[in-house]
Design a protein around this motif. Structure first.
Motif, PDB file in Angstrom:
ATOM      1  N   ILE A 144       0.853  -1.193   0.000  1.00 38.17           N
ATOM      2  CA  ILE A 144       0.000   0.000   0.000  1.00 38.17           C
ATOM      3  C   ILE A 144       0.884   1.237   0.000  1.00 38.17           C
ATOM      4  CG2 ILE A 144      -1.681   1.341   1.351  1.00 38.17           C
ATOM      5  CD1 ILE A 144      -2.595  -1.340   2.607  1.00 38.17           C
ATOM      6  N   SER A 145       0.591   2.161  -0.873  1.00 36.58           N
ATOM      7  CA  SER A 145       1.266   3.455  -0.822  1.00 36.58           C
ATOM      8  C   SER A 145       0.338   4.448  -0.130  1.00 36.58           C
ATOM      9  CB  SER A 145       1.614   3.972  -2.220  1.00 36.58           C
ATOM     10  OG  SER A 145       2.094   5.310  -2.116  1.00 36.58           O
ATOM     11  N   ILE A 146       0.770   4.941   1.010  1.00 37.25           N
ATOM     12  CA  ILE A 146      -0.100   5.858   1.748  1.00 37.25           C
ATOM     13  C   ILE A 146      -0.096   7.255   1.141  1.00 37.25           C
ATOM     14  CG2 ILE A 146       0.089   4.560   3.902  1.00 37.25           C
ATOM     15  CD1 ILE A 146       2.069   6.628   4.901  1.00 37.25           C
ATOM     16  N   THR A 147       0.763   7.471   0.155  1.00 39.86           N
ATOM     17  CA  THR A 147       0.771   8.771  -0.536  1.00 39.86           C
ATOM     18  C   THR A 147       0.322   8.651  -1.987  1.00 39.86           C
ATOM     19  OG1 THR A 147       3.060   8.560  -1.297  1.00 39.86           O
ATOM     20  CG2 THR A 147       2.717   9.533   0.896  1.00 39.86           C
ATOM     21  N   GLY A 148      -0.236   7.499  -2.352  1.00 44.39           N
ATOM     22  CA  GLY A 148      -0.550   7.304  -3.765  1.00 44.39           C
ATOM     23  C   GLY A 148       0.738   7.278  -4.565  1.00 44.39           C
ATOM     24  N   THR A 149       0.774   8.037  -5.642  1.00 50.62           N
ATOM     25  CA  THR A 149       1.998   8.078  -6.447  1.00 50.62           C
ATOM     26  C   THR A 149       2.829   9.326  -6.165  1.00 50.62           C
ATOM     27  OG1 THR A 149       0.774   9.111  -8.266  1.00 50.62           O
ATOM     28  CG2 THR A 149       1.008   6.717  -8.338  1.00 50.62           C
ATOM     29  N   ALA A 150       2.502  10.010  -5.094  1.00 50.27           N
ATOM     30  CA  ALA A 150       3.214  11.254  -4.787  1.00 50.27           C
ATOM     31  C   ALA A 150       4.495  10.984  -4.005  1.00 50.27           C
ATOM     32  CB  ALA A 150       2.313  12.177  -3.972  1.00 50.27           C
TER      33      ALA A 150
ATOM     34  N   ASP B 218      16.368   9.526  -8.770  1.00 56.48           N
ATOM     35  CA  ASP B 218      16.670   9.263 -10.175  1.00 56.48           C
ATOM     36  C   ASP B 218      16.445   7.811 -10.596  1.00 56.48           C
ATOM     37  OD1 ASP B 218      17.319  11.885 -10.340  1.00 56.48           O
ATOM     38  OD2 ASP B 218      19.473  11.604 -10.630  1.00 56.48           O
ATOM     39  N   HIS B 219      16.522   6.888  -9.644  1.00 57.61           N
ATOM     40  CA  HIS B 219      16.392   5.477 -10.011  1.00 57.61           C
ATOM     41  C   HIS B 219      14.942   5.005 -10.002  1.00 57.61           C
ATOM     42  CE1 HIS B 219      16.157   5.489  -5.691  1.00 57.61           C
ATOM     43  NE2 HIS B 219      15.908   4.206  -5.628  1.00 57.61           N
ATOM     44  N   CYS B 220      14.030   5.811  -9.465  1.00 56.28           N
ATOM     45  CA  CYS B 220      12.654   5.348  -9.267  1.00 56.28           C
ATOM     46  C   CYS B 220      11.633   6.282  -9.923  1.00 56.28           C
ATOM     47  CB  CYS B 220      12.381   5.236  -7.764  1.00 56.28           C
ATOM     48  SG  CYS B 220      10.660   4.909  -7.342  1.00 56.28           S
ATOM     49  N   GLU B 221      11.736   7.584  -9.591  1.00 56.63           N
ATOM     50  CA  GLU B 221      10.797   8.580 -10.115  1.00 56.63           C
ATOM     51  C   GLU B 221       9.351   8.111  -9.938  1.00 56.63           C
ATOM     52  OE1 GLU B 221      11.814  10.307 -13.857  1.00 56.63           O
ATOM     53  OE2 GLU B 221      13.971  10.233 -13.435  1.00 56.63           O
ATOM     54  N   MET B 222       9.085   7.539  -8.796  1.00 54.39           N
ATOM     55  CA  MET B 222       7.731   7.158  -8.369  1.00 54.39           C
ATOM     56  C   MET B 222       7.169   5.959  -9.116  1.00 54.39           C
ATOM     57  SD  MET B 222       6.381  11.057  -7.966  1.00 54.39           S
ATOM     58  CE  MET B 222       6.803  11.439  -9.628  1.00 54.39           C
ATOM     59  N   LYS B 223       7.974   5.322  -9.982  1.00 52.35           N
ATOM     60  CA  LYS B 223       7.493   4.153 -10.734  1.00 52.35           C
ATOM     61  C   LYS B 223       7.081   3.021  -9.797  1.00 52.35           C
ATOM     62  CE  LYS B 223       8.300   5.436 -15.049  1.00 52.35           C
ATOM     63  NZ  LYS B 223       7.240   5.514 -16.051  1.00 52.35           N
ATOM     64  N   VAL B 224       7.874   2.832  -8.735  1.00 54.27           N
ATOM     65  CA  VAL B 224       7.597   1.711  -7.841  1.00 54.27           C
ATOM     66  C   VAL B 224       6.249   1.888  -7.144  1.00 54.27           C
ATOM     67  CG1 VAL B 224       8.397   0.500  -5.767  1.00 54.27           C
ATOM     68  CG2 VAL B 224      10.038   1.198  -7.515  1.00 54.27           C
TER      69      VAL B 224
ATOM     70  N   GLY C 230      11.679   4.877 -18.332  1.00 62.11           N
ATOM     71  CA  GLY C 230      11.073   6.171 -18.065  1.00 62.11           C
ATOM     72  C   GLY C 230      11.711   6.941 -16.919  1.00 62.11           C
ATOM     73  N   THR C 231      12.800   6.407 -16.350  1.00 66.80           N
ATOM     74  CA  THR C 231      13.490   7.132 -15.281  1.00 66.80           C
ATOM     75  C   THR C 231      14.839   7.635 -15.782  1.00 66.80           C
ATOM     76  OG1 THR C 231      14.740   5.237 -14.412  1.00 66.80           O
ATOM     77  CG2 THR C 231      12.479   5.525 -13.613  1.00 66.80           C
ATOM     78  N   ALA C 232      15.458   8.498 -14.956  1.00 67.15           N
ATOM     79  CA  ALA C 232      16.766   9.055 -15.331  1.00 67.15           C
ATOM     80  C   ALA C 232      17.833   7.967 -15.423  1.00 67.15           C
ATOM     81  CB  ALA C 232      17.184  10.104 -14.302  1.00 67.15           C
ATOM     82  N   MET C 233      17.591   6.826 -14.790  1.00 70.74           N
ATOM     83  CA  MET C 233      18.578   5.742 -14.828  1.00 70.74           C
ATOM     84  C   MET C 233      18.162   4.606 -15.755  1.00 70.74           C
ATOM     85  SD  MET C 233      20.379   5.266 -11.156  1.00 70.74           S
ATOM     86  CE  MET C 233      20.581   6.582  -9.969  1.00 70.74           C
ATOM     87  N   ALA C 234      17.237   4.882 -16.668  1.00 70.46           N
ATOM     88  CA  ALA C 234      16.737   3.813 -17.542  1.00 70.46           C
ATOM     89  C   ALA C 234      17.863   3.152 -18.335  1.00 70.46           C
ATOM     90  CB  ALA C 234      15.674   4.355 -18.482  1.00 70.46           C
ATOM     91  N   GLN C 235      18.863   3.923 -18.697  1.00 69.56           N
ATOM     92  CA  GLN C 235      19.961   3.384 -19.514  1.00 69.56           C
ATOM     93  C   GLN C 235      21.207   3.070 -18.686  1.00 69.56           C
ATOM     94  OE1 GLN C 235      19.293   2.601 -22.628  1.00 69.56           O
ATOM     95  NE2 GLN C 235      17.249   3.498 -22.380  1.00 69.56           N
TER      96      GLN C 235
END
Lengths: 146, 305
Positions: free
Chosen positions: B39-45, B51-57, B219-224
């Protein structure tokens, strides 16, 4: 084209109900891919592993695996036959499967041994719309999409 | 008997598949993805947008955003078959997940619903450590960063590693079981502060140490970004096992997909790790060939049901 809540299900295709694979008959065999609903449930596909062409496969055999952001799943042969081709472009760039599920993102081609027999358990024609609606509802209820 | 003692005595290895990802392989079988829900208690915020996640998780988690009540959400999950939850979420600018705002609900979720609770609190202050210590939670999972450069460049925070040490110390002092994570290659694929993180963790013996590996996300800064080499990863596995011989160690959810995942899983087994999350195809057979008995759990690493 059958469309249910923005999910496209081309009418000319056959569908494997459990695995949400689509099948298209052609001169070289049956092309197989992931349908749009499963694609959304998977999230971005990050890795594909598929067996080498040339293998004889039975319907239900595992012929590879899909690893995506939201799911890891085996890739199942939806028909019996010979695995004649694997989409190298998709293997190299799995994002293709996500971006073009019914086109450039196809996975394999299988030369079927008894397609008409296998097709009897696939979704096609008049049963497509009802099945698609039920599946979109089920995926939504499960929280897999939406 | 501790988890490690039990595992060693019985030559067991534990494989985990929490509901964050639906998981089915030829070796794992059918996962009950509703058994342990994230559960994310902040939703996607998230204020950090590392840089490795950018809220994707966070996007794959059940969301508490929109004014929902945590207890009610958990009650619904329990009715649907959930036995445990991971309470996670995005951080504020100081690296803290707003767990404290839900502490009364968390207490009720544990005492009234009986759900097993893991929390992902980010950095922990005195108040939160004390509050968590008063609830029978299964564990606090904290990413421990051992490099000031990584904290600044990847997490975008003006803090240093002592904040992470303080978090471990507070949780330890209030007897909160800890499940610290170290992300190998977090600094844009380089091994940088991982050994220091290990040293900090070793000062406060955890319930379980979890090692994960930078997993470049689309889609994140570390995608590559290239993760560390398998050699570097294997070396760190051996280092961790040697540095903490009496601590259970697991290979966690995050690691690169594909062939390297199979190699990494085998290295974890060879290093004597006690558990693996979302095992690569072949990992279970590899463990069995080495005389280990696999146990399967549809939950986070080391969860006690």
């Amino acid at each position: 084209m059958t469309v249910v809540e923005n999910y496209n299900f081309p009418d000319d295709l056959y569908y494997h109900a459990e695995e949400h694979l689509w099948l298209r008959q052609g001169d070289e065999g049956v092309t197989v891919g992931v349908d749009a609903l499963a694609q959304d449930a998977l999230g971005t596909i990050v890795h594909l592993a598929i067996h080498q062409p040339g293998q004889t496969v039975s319907r239900g055999d595992q012929i590879g695996s899909l690893e995506a952001e939201k799911m890891v799943s085996p890739l199942i042969a939806p028909v019996s036959g010979t695995l004649v081709s694997v989409n190298d472009a998709a293997m190299e760039t799995p994002q293709l499967v996500s971006d073009h599920p019914y086109g450039a993102g196809w996975l394999v081609v299988i030369e079927p041994t008894a397609f008409s027999e296998d097709a009897s358990s696939l979704i096609h024609g008049d049963s497509l719309e009802e099945w698609a609606q039920a599946e979109v509802r089920r995926y939504s209820d499960q929280g897999w999409v939406g | 008997m501790t988890l490690l003692q039990s595992a060693v005595a019985q030559r067991e290895i534990h494989f985990y598949a929490p509901g964050l990802k639906r998981f089915r392989t030829g070796e794992y079988g059918t996962q009950d993805h509703k058994a342990f829900v994230s559960i994310s208690i902040t939703g996607t915020a998230c204020a950090l947008k590392c840089d490795h996640c950018e809220m994707k998780v966070l996007q794959g988690m059940a969301s508490l955003a929109g004014g929902k009540n945590l207890y009610d959400l958990c009650a619904g999950l329990a009715e649907g078959g959930a036995r445990g939850v991971l309470l996670s979420g995005g951080c504020n600018s100081r690296g803290r997940v707003p767990i404290m705002a839900h502490i009364d609900d968390i207490r009720r979720v544990r005492s009234e619903l009986g759900l097993t609770i893991r929390v992902h609190p980010g950095l922990v202050d005195e108040d939160l450590a004390e509050a968590l210590g008063g609830i029978d939670i299964d564990g606090a999972m904290v990413d421990i960063i051992g490099s000031n450069d990584t904290i600044r460049d990847v997490y975008h925070m003006d803090l240093d590693t002592t904040e992470y040490q303080s978090t471990l110390e507070r949780l330890h002092r209030y007897h909160v079981p800890t499940v610290p994570h170290i992300v190998l290659g977090l600094h844009y694929g380089r091994i940088l502060g991982e050994e220091h993180a290990l040293e900090m963790i070793a000062q406060y013996p955890p319930k379980l140490l979890v090692l994960i590996i930078l997993m470049p996300l689309y889609g994140t800064a570390m995608a590559q970004t290239k993760p560390p080499s398998t050699e570097e990863i294997g070396d760190f596995f051996q280092l961790a096992r040697a540095r903490m011989p009496d601590t259970p160690i697991a290979l966690g959810c995050a690691r690169p997909a594909g062939l390297s995942k199979q190699t990494i899983d085998k290295m974890a087994i060879d290093a004597g790790f006690n558990g693996i999350a979302y095992p690569a195809e072949g990992a279970v057979a590899y463990a069995e060939e080495r005389g280990l008995t696999p146990q399967f759990h549809d939950a986070c690493c080391g969860v006690n049901w």
